[in-house]
Scaffold this motif. Sequence first.
Motif, PDB file in Angstrom:
ATOM      1  N   GLU A 150      11.496  18.923 -13.361  1.00 40.22           N
ATOM      2  CA  GLU A 150      12.296  19.560 -14.402  1.00 40.22           C
ATOM      3  C   GLU A 150      13.017  20.754 -13.784  1.00 40.22           C
ATOM      4  O   GLU A 150      12.396  21.618 -13.165  1.00 40.22           O
ATOM      5  CB  GLU A 150      11.370  19.996 -15.541  1.00 40.22           C
ATOM      6  N   SER A 152      15.572  22.940 -15.262  1.00 39.69           N
ATOM      7  CA  SER A 152      16.260  23.990 -16.012  1.00 39.69           C
ATOM      8  C   SER A 152      15.757  25.382 -15.622  1.00 39.69           C
ATOM      9  O   SER A 152      16.513  26.344 -15.572  1.00 39.69           O
ATOM     10  CB  SER A 152      16.079  23.768 -17.515  1.00 39.69           C
ATOM     11  N   ARG A 175      29.888  24.097 -22.857  1.00 40.72           N
ATOM     12  CA  ARG A 175      28.701  23.902 -22.029  1.00 40.72           C
ATOM     13  C   ARG A 175      29.082  23.879 -20.559  1.00 40.72           C
ATOM     14  O   ARG A 175      30.182  23.507 -20.195  1.00 40.72           O
ATOM     15  CB  ARG A 175      28.014  22.589 -22.402  1.00 40.72           C
ATOM     16  N   TYR A 179      24.588  21.540 -16.917  1.00 36.43           N
ATOM     17  CA  TYR A 179      23.671  21.171 -18.005  1.00 36.43           C
ATOM     18  C   TYR A 179      24.055  19.851 -18.669  1.00 36.43           C
ATOM     19  O   TYR A 179      23.560  19.542 -19.747  1.00 36.43           O
ATOM     20  CB  TYR A 179      23.621  22.280 -19.067  1.00 36.43           C
ATOM     21  N   MET A 182      21.267  17.637 -19.828  1.00 33.29           N
ATOM     22  CA  MET A 182      20.183  18.338 -20.514  1.00 33.29           C
ATOM     23  C   MET A 182      19.778  17.592 -21.791  1.00 33.29           C
ATOM     24  O   MET A 182      20.617  17.073 -22.511  1.00 33.29           O
ATOM     25  CB  MET A 182      20.636  19.752 -20.868  1.00 33.29           C
ATOM     26  N   ASP A 183      18.472  17.560 -22.050  1.00 30.73           N
ATOM     27  CA  ASP A 183      17.984  17.015 -23.306  1.00 30.73           C
ATOM     28  C   ASP A 183      18.265  18.051 -24.392  1.00 30.73           C
ATOM     29  O   ASP A 183      17.775  19.182 -24.331  1.00 30.73           O
ATOM     30  CB  ASP A 183      16.473  16.760 -23.198  1.00 30.73           C
ATOM     31  N   THR A 184      19.079  17.665 -25.396  1.00 30.29           N
ATOM     32  CA  THR A 184      19.534  18.659 -26.364  1.00 30.29           C
ATOM     33  C   THR A 184      18.404  19.199 -27.225  1.00 30.29           C
ATOM     34  O   THR A 184      18.501  20.291 -27.759  1.00 30.29           O
ATOM     35  CB  THR A 184      20.630  18.072 -27.276  1.00 30.29           C
ATOM     36  N   THR A 185      17.327  18.453 -27.366  1.00 29.48           N
ATOM     37  CA  THR A 185      16.246  18.950 -28.217  1.00 29.48           C
ATOM     38  C   THR A 185      15.266  19.835 -27.445  1.00 29.48           C
ATOM     39  O   THR A 185      14.795  20.846 -27.961  1.00 29.48           O
ATOM     40  CB  THR A 185      15.482  17.789 -28.882  1.00 29.48           C
ATOM     41  N   THR A 186      14.955  19.455 -26.207  1.00 24.66           N
ATOM     42  CA  THR A 186      13.955  20.235 -25.466  1.00 24.66           C
ATOM     43  C   THR A 186      14.569  21.219 -24.488  1.00 24.66           C
ATOM     44  O   THR A 186      13.878  22.119 -24.010  1.00 24.66           O
ATOM     45  CB  THR A 186      13.034  19.296 -24.671  1.00 24.66           C
ATOM     46  N   GLY A 187      15.834  21.040 -24.161  1.00 24.17           N
ATOM     47  CA  GLY A 187      16.464  21.918 -23.186  1.00 24.17           C
ATOM     48  C   GLY A 187      16.068  21.627 -21.751  1.00 24.17           C
ATOM     49  O   GLY A 187      16.343  22.408 -20.850  1.00 24.17           O
ATOM     50  N   GLU A 188      15.439  20.461 -21.534  1.00 23.08           N
ATOM     51  CA  GLU A 188      15.017  20.129 -20.175  1.00 23.08           C
ATOM     52  C   GLU A 188      16.130  19.446 -19.392  1.00 23.08           C
ATOM     53  O   GLU A 188      16.929  18.698 -19.947  1.00 23.08           O
ATOM     54  CB  GLU A 188      13.790  19.211 -20.229  1.00 23.08           C
ATOM     55  N   VAL A 189      16.168  19.716 -18.092  1.00 23.46           N
ATOM     56  CA  VAL A 189      17.174  19.124 -17.215  1.00 23.46           C
ATOM     57  C   VAL A 189      16.455  18.402 -16.085  1.00 23.46           C
ATOM     58  O   VAL A 189      15.640  19.004 -15.389  1.00 23.46           O
ATOM     59  CB  VAL A 189      18.097  20.202 -16.615  1.00 23.46           C
TER      60      VAL A 189
END
Lengths: 561, 309
Positions: A150, A152, A175, A179, A182-189
Amino acid sequence: MKKKLLSILLICMVLVSVLGGCGKKTDDDAKDTGKDATKAPTKAAEKKDDDATHEPEEVPLPEYSEITVEVFDRGTDGGKTDPTNNYYTDWIKAKVLEELNIGVTFVAVSRWEETDQLNNLMAAGTAPDICMTYSGDLANNYRDLGGLVELSQYIESHLPNLKEFLGPDLALPGRDMIYRNMDTTTGEVYSIPARRMQVAQVSTFIRKDWLDKLGLGLPTTTQEFYDALVAFKEQDPGGVGANNVVPFTMTSDVRWRASTILESFVDPDLSTEERWVNTVIDRQYLLPGYKEGVRFLNKMYNDGLIDNQFALYKDDTDSDNLIKSGVAGSFIHNWDQPYRDTPGLLHDLQENIPGAEIVSIDPFVNSAGQTAKGLYDSAGLNFFIPATSQNVDGALRYLDWLSKFENRYYLQVGDEGVTHDIIDGIPQLKPAENEKIQNSPQNIDYTIMINGLDLGDVTKNAKALAASYSVPAEYVVKAYEDAMRDGRPAIIVPVTLSAAGPYTQTLTDKGNELMSTAVTAAPEDFDRVWDEGIAEWRASGADEIIAERAAKYAEYIASMN
Amino acid sequence: MKPKRSGRKTLLYLKRTWTLYLMLILPVAFAVIFRYLPMTNISMAVKDYNMFKGVWASPWSDPLYKWFDKAFKTKDFWLALRNTLMLNGLDLIFGFPLPIMLALLLNELAFRRYKRVTQTIVYLPHFLSWIIISGMARQLLAPRTGVVNVLLGKAGVGPINFLMEHGLYVATYIALGLWKEMGWNTIIYLAAITGINPELYEAAEVDGASRLRKIWHITLPGIRSTIIVLLIMNMGRILGSEFDRPYAMQNDLVMKVADVLSTYVYRVGIRGFQFSLTSAIGLFQSVVCVIFLFSANALAKRFGERGIW
């Protein structure tokens, strides 16, 4: 007596082999005789590092470490070098060792079997510290299985140069491109895209010297294109023998090698949603009108205009050879494919047949009167760090180092006088014949975050693009204009998809089978072959993927309001 | 009393032969470490395997037969199974008797040097890999540029689509297999033939037996047990499939007859991440092969042959 001797001998042998095994280890640990060549520099560097801490005036580099980096092996012939060991890799290795105290090893992965080989490496836990793939679905699959690091948390601290270079995301205003995945719900990249400097994708090419000989102009409609191919076949303007003429060449990758034709049959009035939801693993088979495009190819095939061996060509090699040897009349490929130094289609063709010309055309008009065709997203290939990586920090530092303008610039343009000349302040690329030859255009296989030439300035980039080929600029300009005309920008919907993962490969294979069998079917069987193939394709996972895409799209629209 | 004595006997036996057992340790260790321990990974077939977690940390699938169920419900699996049986069956029908005939023919050649040269020539193709052979097949048999079709075209025939039409593809596949392996498979028969007592032939000659009679009554019975053993072993392979041959030869147009279990497993499993599904298929394949092997062996024993164990 004899027996006893034998048994004693045997015991000795067993003992020796057992003790020998242990002995080797202790030997290595204690003395570090440097038997293991890769180990030796580690120790040496560590020692150097120890020394450095005693002398405070030198800026201490982090402790020596090693990383491995994936590089595509394009398997190209014609004086190319080993992608893992050549002038440019030596340059990278030396400079990274000096500036970052990191030892870099390149790992070759075949460009043509990238997903297979990457899968094997990932499954075996031996994937390089920096991996890349053009398949977003593949990266998503690794992500879903928990196989990626991960990122981010590192972006702001470790990757400032990369973030700056990738810049703002043009498809998703507000944006940063870094990013994009990036997963829009968790903010993970979990993966970072490369930036495409220009988004032209595909164009159609034809032998202009053949057209000239037949007194034909450049085709401007689908019918004119068809007639030109018929004329090629019947009149053999190249004098290569009536049985040898290949009016249109493609490979078993029909979807790509006929894409401008196929795209022109797709209903131009499709909504963004319809188009995005029904495009499964980048295949447009289910879009209204696509079938008629395939029917057109079927007609071409049955009229003898398409090479009847195309299904046997698993990569570009055979098709390239047809073009180079001067028997092929037209083809569809990357917008600049014939003008690239590798595979050097126009170059080799002109060597075989002086006066031969390959020019771009744009004849396939759709029902809206446009010559629609796909454009690339400004985010290109994805790169990521596998969870098995032992040196995430080193990999990140390498990526950021590579993103610095001075480093990527040198790798892209090489040395003045060898791989480029400076004309009007613009580096004009030229093919090198010696050890400094670039295996991929502008070394894109090393400068993984960039696809296309970047000189750090928009106007310079545009000028350099036309000048970056070793063929007359007007060819390139025409191909670029044709590829961009009525181009359809990529649709970006920032949602996290995961249904495609296990089906990607099966659907790819089945899609190729579908296209090949439909194109080669007898005209009266075409409908049956196509409909059966599509039903099978849907049942093999496409329907499931479409359902997910439809649901996610609805969610996304709802979240916008 | 008795067990004690037999115990002493065993001890005596061990004392006499322990060195031999010591020598066995290495090969047994090899088999255990490299043959049996890896087999534990078969458990993948009843787990939801995650390539990054490894076999042991992956959760059990629910229900345990989930992947078998999934495989047996997939159309492609049955297609691959059918093709495997068809191609291997044809290979057995054509590929089994021909080497025997060739060996008999070679054995009858009187001129020794000619015999040796011929033998060498017929078994040389065995050393070519399938990748090379499939490349040659394409160069020779492609409809437009293939040499065979160019020549046929000159004779006014064709083009014959050897590699891209279902029936012709199967024929080409079998024929190339024959061409590659026939000579090599004669070697073991020729070796068996040399083991036949020459006095039998001399006696037959005295009795005035013709060549065919000698082949029928001496040579063939002499190599019968070899034939049976090889047949049993071939039966055990009927569902197992080699990978490189079908993979190198198949193309998009013939997948309906060219996709066999090994290539299916490769495409769907290795390339498509479904490792559990494909281990289930692999396990199924192995079990069926073992059944075939045992039944062929039992059958051979029933007919009075020695079998392979």
